[in-house]
Design a protein around this motif. Sequence first.
Motif, short mmCIF file in Angstrom:
data_model
loop_
_atom_site.label_atom_id
_atom_site.label_comp_id
_atom_site.label_asym_id
_atom_site.label_seq_id
_atom_site.Cartn_x
_atom_site.Cartn_y
_atom_site.Cartn_z
N ALA A 48 47.29 58.83 60.91
CA ALA A 48 45.90 58.46 61.15
C ALA A 48 45.40 58.88 62.53
O ALA A 48 44.23 59.18 62.70
CB ALA A 48 45.73 56.94 60.97
N GLU A 223 37.36 61.67 53.03
CA GLU A 223 37.57 60.23 52.89
C GLU A 223 38.78 59.96 51.98
O GLU A 223 39.63 59.13 52.29
CB GLU A 223 36.31 59.58 52.32
CG GLU A 223 36.16 58.11 52.66
CD GLU A 223 34.74 57.63 52.41
OE1 GLU A 223 34.12 58.10 51.43
OE2 GLU A 223 34.24 56.80 53.19
N GLY A 226 42.01 60.42 53.67
CA GLY A 226 42.25 59.56 54.82
C GLY A 226 41.97 60.24 56.14
O GLY A 226 42.50 59.85 57.18
#
Length: 229
Positions: A48, A223, A226
């Motif tokens: 992330a 999206e 991620g």
Amino acid sequence: MTKIYYKAGIVAVALLCSTLLWVHAETKNKQEALMEVAIVDNAATVQAESKVLVTYFTWPEPDGTDANTGASRVISNGRLYGNTEYIAHIISEATGGELFAIKTERTYPAPHKALIDAAKAEAEAKQHPKLTTHINNLKDYDIIFVGYPNWWYDMPMAIYSFFDEYDFSGKTIIPFVTSGGSRFSQSVETIAGMEKNAKVIKGPSVSARSVSEAKEYVVKWLEEQGLKK
């Protein structure tokens, strides 16, 4: 006796055909297995907090080309973008990634017909044009988006120059493309072959006719992977 030899011959041919089909199937399975190692369909394993760089090669049509029918340009909020440049801006905005324009010392001609003719000649000669822009801090990035138009069922020679210049070992490469209908062709496989020590994820493919309406699709794709901030 002749019938026995004839039947034996038929059996031998049948066995040979079966063997060849089995070998072909095994070869195909091995090739597909290798491709699965090199190319993945999603970014599920991307961290992330990865730092993103959005690189792109674009070539807008000159003024005078209808933005609705031209193959290489779009106008958004009064600004002229090349198709691939516009998608790169969408990705940059959605991911927080930095933008980097891949530029060459070569000036491509206009209008569109002259451009694609020049692109064809360059590809047939396998000329990799010299780049005039360079990434000075590649080590700082984990994910590299690489955008380009599909020229003659391949990525432009400028993108070959780009991959010639850098070693993306340990990085995640996400190609994205704009095209008249050919999508990526085999360019993603080519990239995976050139960058064997990188993870390659097939990114968004956008039709040249729908670039101006592509934002929702591109952001949704990011999206789902991620990657949207």
